[in-house]
Design a protein around this motif. Structure first.
Motif, PDB file in Angstrom:
ATOM      1  N   GLU A   1       0.857  -1.172   0.000  1.00  0.00           N
ATOM      2  CA  GLU A   1       0.000   0.000   0.000  1.00  0.00           C
ATOM      3  C   GLU A   1       0.904   1.237   0.000  1.00  0.00           C
ATOM      4  OE1 GLU A   1      -3.084   1.810   3.127  1.00  0.00           O
ATOM      5  OE2 GLU A   1      -2.202  -0.119   3.530  1.00  0.00           O
TER       6      GLU A   1
ATOM      7  N   TYR B   1     -11.513   2.479  -3.131  1.00  0.00           N
ATOM      8  CA  TYR B   1     -12.005   2.125  -1.797  1.00  0.00           C
ATOM      9  C   TYR B   1     -13.356   2.790  -1.572  1.00  0.00           C
ATOM     10  CZ  TYR B   1      -7.266   0.544  -0.750  1.00  0.00           C
ATOM     11  OH  TYR B   1      -6.071  -0.109  -0.758  1.00  0.00           O
TER      12      TYR B   1
ATOM     13  N   ASN C   1     -18.245  -1.263  -1.928  1.00  0.00           N
ATOM     14  CA  ASN C   1     -17.549  -2.467  -2.409  1.00  0.00           C
ATOM     15  C   ASN C   1     -16.756  -3.147  -1.293  1.00  0.00           C
ATOM     16  OD1 ASN C   1     -15.286  -0.883  -2.216  1.00  0.00           O
ATOM     17  ND2 ASN C   1     -14.654  -1.087  -4.342  1.00  0.00           N
TER      18      ASN C   1
ATOM     19  N   VAL D   1      -2.966  -5.774  10.506  1.00  0.00           N
ATOM     20  CA  VAL D   1      -2.722  -5.289   9.129  1.00  0.00           C
ATOM     21  C   VAL D   1      -3.476  -6.123   8.098  1.00  0.00           C
ATOM     22  CG1 VAL D   1      -0.444  -4.260   9.460  1.00  0.00           C
ATOM     23  CG2 VAL D   1      -0.633  -6.690   8.902  1.00  0.00           C
ATOM     24  N   GLY D   2      -3.832  -5.437   7.031  1.00  0.00           N
ATOM     25  CA  GLY D   2      -4.440  -6.118   5.886  1.00  0.00           C
ATOM     26  C   GLY D   2      -5.875  -6.542   6.102  1.00  0.00           C
ATOM     27  N   LEU D   3      -6.569  -5.919   7.059  1.00  0.00           N
ATOM     28  CA  LEU D   3      -7.942  -6.360   7.327  1.00  0.00           C
ATOM     29  C   LEU D   3      -8.994  -5.344   6.893  1.00  0.00           C
ATOM     30  CD1 LEU D   3      -7.543  -8.158  10.777  1.00  0.00           C
ATOM     31  CD2 LEU D   3      -7.597  -9.134   8.495  1.00  0.00           C
ATOM     32  N   GLY D   4      -8.582  -4.307   6.192  1.00  0.00           N
ATOM     33  CA  GLY D   4      -9.583  -3.420   5.622  1.00  0.00           C
ATOM     34  C   GLY D   4      -9.731  -2.060   6.276  1.00  0.00           C
ATOM     35  N   LYS D   5      -8.807  -1.678   7.155  1.00  0.00           N
ATOM     36  CA  LYS D   5      -8.967  -0.377   7.821  1.00  0.00           C
ATOM     37  C   LYS D   5      -8.853   0.774   6.825  1.00  0.00           C
ATOM     38  CE  LYS D   5      -5.529  -1.101  10.627  1.00  0.00           C
ATOM     39  NZ  LYS D   5      -5.132  -2.444  10.169  1.00  0.00           N
TER      40      LYS D   5
ATOM     41  N   HIS E   1      -9.234   0.685   3.670  1.00  0.00           N
ATOM     42  CA  HIS E   1     -10.392   0.625   2.772  1.00  0.00           C
ATOM     43  C   HIS E   1     -11.600   1.322   3.416  1.00  0.00           C
ATOM     44  CE1 HIS E   1     -12.710  -1.990  -0.321  1.00  0.00           C
ATOM     45  NE2 HIS E   1     -13.514  -1.039   0.110  1.00  0.00           N
TER      46      HIS E   1
ATOM     47  N   ILE F   1     -15.389 -11.994  -0.700  1.00  0.00           N
ATOM     48  CA  ILE F   1     -14.405 -10.963  -1.060  1.00  0.00           C
ATOM     49  C   ILE F   1     -13.678 -11.389  -2.341  1.00  0.00           C
ATOM     50  CG2 ILE F   1     -12.227  -9.862  -0.353  1.00  0.00           C
ATOM     51  CD1 ILE F   1     -13.291  -9.891   2.523  1.00  0.00           C
TER      52      ILE F   1
ATOM     53  N   ILE G   1      -6.537 -10.045   4.514  1.00  0.00           N
ATOM     54  CA  ILE G   1      -7.268  -9.978   3.248  1.00  0.00           C
ATOM     55  C   ILE G   1      -6.334  -9.500   2.151  1.00  0.00           C
ATOM     56  CG2 ILE G   1      -9.259  -8.907   2.104  1.00  0.00           C
ATOM     57  CD1 ILE G   1     -10.449  -8.800   4.981  1.00  0.00           C
ATOM     58  N   ARG G   2      -5.335  -8.737   2.563  1.00  0.00           N
ATOM     59  CA  ARG G   2      -4.362  -8.310   1.556  1.00  0.00           C
ATOM     60  C   ARG G   2      -3.671  -9.538   0.966  1.00  0.00           C
ATOM     61  NH1 ARG G   2      -0.981  -4.228   4.016  1.00  0.00           N
ATOM     62  NH2 ARG G   2      -2.852  -2.984   3.822  1.00  0.00           N
TER      63      ARG G   2
ATOM     64  N   GLU H   1      -6.033 -11.411  -1.389  1.00  0.00           N
ATOM     65  CA  GLU H   1      -6.035 -10.762  -2.698  1.00  0.00           C
ATOM     66  C   GLU H   1      -4.745 -11.025  -3.454  1.00  0.00           C
ATOM     67  OE1 GLU H   1      -7.312  -6.550  -1.489  1.00  0.00           O
ATOM     68  OE2 GLU H   1      -7.209  -6.533  -3.662  1.00  0.00           O
TER      69      GLU H   1
HETATM   70  P1  ADP Z   1      -5.390  -2.354   6.467  1.00  0.00           P
HETATM   71  O1  ADP Z   1      -5.456  -0.889   6.246  1.00  0.00           O
HETATM   72  O2  ADP Z   1      -6.240  -2.828   7.612  1.00  0.00           O
HETATM   73  O3  ADP Z   1      -3.991  -2.873   6.575  1.00  0.00           O
HETATM   74  P2  ADP Z   1      -6.499  -2.476   3.791  1.00  0.00           P
HETATM   75  O4  ADP Z   1      -7.665  -1.576   3.965  1.00  0.00           O
HETATM   76  O5  ADP Z   1      -5.324  -1.920   3.087  1.00  0.00           O
HETATM   77  O6  ADP Z   1      -6.033  -3.076   5.191  1.00  0.00           O
HETATM   78  O7  ADP Z   1      -7.004  -3.815   3.083  1.00  0.00           O
HETATM   79  C1  ADP Z   1      -6.153  -4.694   2.378  1.00  0.00           C
HETATM   80  C2  ADP Z   1      -6.837  -5.113   1.114  1.00  0.00           C
HETATM   81  O8  ADP Z   1      -7.940  -5.940   1.404  1.00  0.00           O
HETATM   82  C3  ADP Z   1      -7.366  -3.937   0.305  1.00  0.00           C
HETATM   83  O9  ADP Z   1      -7.146  -4.173  -1.053  1.00  0.00           O
HETATM   84  C4  ADP Z   1      -8.857  -3.945   0.602  1.00  0.00           C
HETATM   85  O10 ADP Z   1      -9.619  -3.457  -0.497  1.00  0.00           O
HETATM   86  C5  ADP Z   1      -9.126  -5.406   0.829  1.00  0.00           C
HETATM   87  N1  ADP Z   1     -10.230  -5.631   1.768  1.00  0.00           N
HETATM   88  C6  ADP Z   1     -10.142  -5.721   3.115  1.00  0.00           C
HETATM   89  N2  ADP Z   1     -11.339  -5.970   3.656  1.00  0.00           N
HETATM   90  C7  ADP Z   1     -12.217  -6.039   2.636  1.00  0.00           C
HETATM   91  C8  ADP Z   1     -13.622  -6.278   2.553  1.00  0.00           C
HETATM   92  N3  ADP Z   1     -14.360  -6.542   3.643  1.00  0.00           N
HETATM   93  N4  ADP Z   1     -14.192  -6.261   1.333  1.00  0.00           N
HETATM   94  C9  ADP Z   1     -13.452  -6.034   0.224  1.00  0.00           C
HETATM   95  N5  ADP Z   1     -12.127  -5.819   0.235  1.00  0.00           N
HETATM   96  C10 ADP Z   1     -11.508  -5.813   1.416  1.00  0.00           C
END
Ligand code: ADP
Ligand code: MG
Length: 481
Positions: free
Chosen positions: A86, A137, A141, A175-179, A181, A306, A334-335, A338
């Motif tokens: 990121e 983001y 979605n 980390v990688g859990l959607g914050k 986003h 997802i 989730i990162r 993906e």
């Molecule tokens: P964080 O900031 O918590 O480290 P991110 O927001 O960067 O995590 O999320 C990592 C990736 O996973 C991004 O590409 C994000 O779009 C995707 N992602 C995480 N949670 C979801 C969700 N519930 N639905 C769709 N995509 C998600």
């Protein structure tokens, strides 16, 4: 024109020569590293992409550079895996293609601000757009499951009534859990609802760098104005402010000023406010004034949803059993989920095939991620169910303490039941990363704060209660941890 601008121009000029889905898979997170003596060095995020560029795109790229006014004599492709991170400086192709043939704007690598074209008081009606919130983001979605429902709902409420519903909104999780986003999605949604508002998004690291720079250049006032003019201030990864006293001081005053004017503040962190180390108590107590929500790793079904959503966004059709196999095996971010999907697609395209369970299993093996299912065959046999559900843990803990499941999740509050209940909540959170909201629901529809209190109580008690530690270790052993 900077190298980045040139690279974007080149990519845009390829639009009618390369399929959109291919552009999304191959050109995302790439960049032009240098252009020296008519030799271009292009950086790409993986060896697959490197191979693909060498084999398929070299010629086309020579022509495209020429079209953009740069006649090249040589071209080289280098791999830089940091591009997948990121905030890397690779091109965001989804965003770029959306902008279409609109003029490419200069992107200062400073604070990310979006001021709408309506103009805004304080900007003298000027319209300027610097680096926008990433439009990919969005709250709509973001796939909602039990483990992030509360966080998503809180963001939606904030987007509809910024400054009035929950202020500040504090989102935390690993980390990688959607914050990011969620935070950027909320910023984008606020701009959709209130097109003349000013949303300022930045990481705490950026905030820190900017304050340091402004002190050096003696223009702290400009810095302050920029942040304090926001209608909504979003600061990502606040844990970065730890031990940075001067920055914390500055942030404290920014926070207060915005808060007293009912301006929305949204913060993310890798842990809850109380557990932040090296952050001034007065800031921590401000973080606790509004709404605190957590995100944790979603359940299997949500992971699968997802993956389906990401395939749709990339316009790719991937067999469902392959997606199930990925969802089954990637269990911490989730990162990463993906990332595996993108690699699987990239590899299959390189070989002119479709991803299969076998090809994905090789990728997972390489990443050392194949810890639950050792072979695709075993996956097929296993009925494709995640190994550990909330129910299994609840059953195991009630057995251990010789209680029934209904004692454990029920209403009774005697000590013999309360401690096992708290232990179970502690394990679900600590070892399996279930969200407090989800745990609350599993425990007879309790509020998420009840689950949070139970968790915190055990965190405190294990420091002084040896029996409790022994019990927890024994249960973990039975779970196979
Ligand atoms: P964080 O900031 O918590 O480290 P991110 O927001 O960067 O995590 O999320 C990592 C990736 O996973 C991004 O590409 C994000 O779009 C995707 N992602 C995480 N949670 C979801 C969700 N519930 N639905 C769709 N995509 C998600
Ligand atoms: Mg983030």
């Amino acid at each position: 024109m900077t190298d980045l601008e040139l690279w974007k121009k080149v990519i845009l000029s390829l639009q009618d020569k390369i399929k959109r889905s291919d552009m999304l898979v191959w050109f995302n997170s790439t960049n032009l590293d240098s252009l020296v003596d008519h030799k271009a060095t292009i950086v790409v995020p993986s060896v697959f992409t490197q191979e693909w560029f060498k084999q398929k795109y070299k010629k086309i790229l020579f022509d495209a550079f020429k079209e953009c006014g740069q006649e090249l004599v040589d071209m080289e492709f280098e791999v830089d895996s940091n591009l997948l991170h990121e905030n890397s400086n690779g091109v965001d192709v989804v965003h770029l293609l959306k902008q279409g043939d609109k003029k490419i704007r200069k992107v200062p690598n400073k604070l990310e601000v979006r001021v709408t074209t309506q103009g805004h008081s304080g900007q003298n009606g000027d319209t300027f757009t610097t680096k926008m919130l990433n439009p990919k983001y969005r709250l709509d979605n973001f796939v909602v499951g039990n483990d992030n429902r509360l966080a998503h709902a809180a963001c939606q409420a904030v987007a509809k009534k910024p400054g009035l519903s929950y202020n500040p909104l504090f989102v935390y999780g690993n980390v990688g859990l959607g914050k990011t986003h969620l935070l950027q999605g909320t910023g984008n949604a606020i701009l959709d609802f209130y097109s003349d508002s000013v949303v300022v998004y930045g990481t705490a690291e950026k905030f820190t760098n900017e304050i340091v720079e402004s002190i050096q250049k003696s223009n702290v006032k400009t810095f302050r104005n920029r942040y304090r003019n926001a209608d909504c201030l979003i600061i990502d990864d606040i844990q970065f402010l730890a031990d940075k006293e001067r920055t914390q001081e500055e942030f404290f005053h920014t926070f207060n000023e915005l808060y007293h004017e009912n301006k929305q503040i949204i913060i993310s962190s890798d842990r809850p406010p109380k557990e932040l180390k090296g952050i001034d108590d007065r800031l921590v107590s401000r973080f606790e004034m509004g709404m605190i929500v957590d995100v944790s790793f979603p359940d299997y079904e949500t992971c699968l949803a997802i993956l389906h959503r990401k395939c749709q966004e990339m316009e790719m059709l991937i067999p469902t059993d392959v997606l199930e196999f990925i969802a089954y095996n990637v269990q911490n971010s989730i990162r990463e989920l993906e990332g595996v999907l993108v690699q699987a697609i990239a590899q299959a395209q390189l070989e002119d095939s479709t991803p299969t369970i076998n090809s994905v299993s090789k990728i997972l093996n390489k990443l050392g991620k194949i810890n639950l299912v050792t072979s695709p065959e075993k996956f097929m046999e296993s009925g494709r169910k995640p190994m550990t559900s909330c129910d299994e843990v609840i059953d195991l803990v009630s057995d251990y303490y010789k209680l029934t499941k209904y004692d454990l999740i029920g209403e009774r509050r005697s000590r013999e039941i309360m401690i096992p209940r708290q232990v179970c909540i502690y394990l679900l959170r600590k070892e399996f990363n279930f969200s407090f909201e989800r745990i609350g629901t599993e425990f007879g529809g309790r509020n998420h704060t009840t689950a949070m209190h139970a968790f915190n109580k055990i965190v405190r008690d294990i420091k002084k209660d040896q029996k409790l530690v022994r019990d927890i270790n024994a249960i973990k052993k039975e779970i196979g941890l």
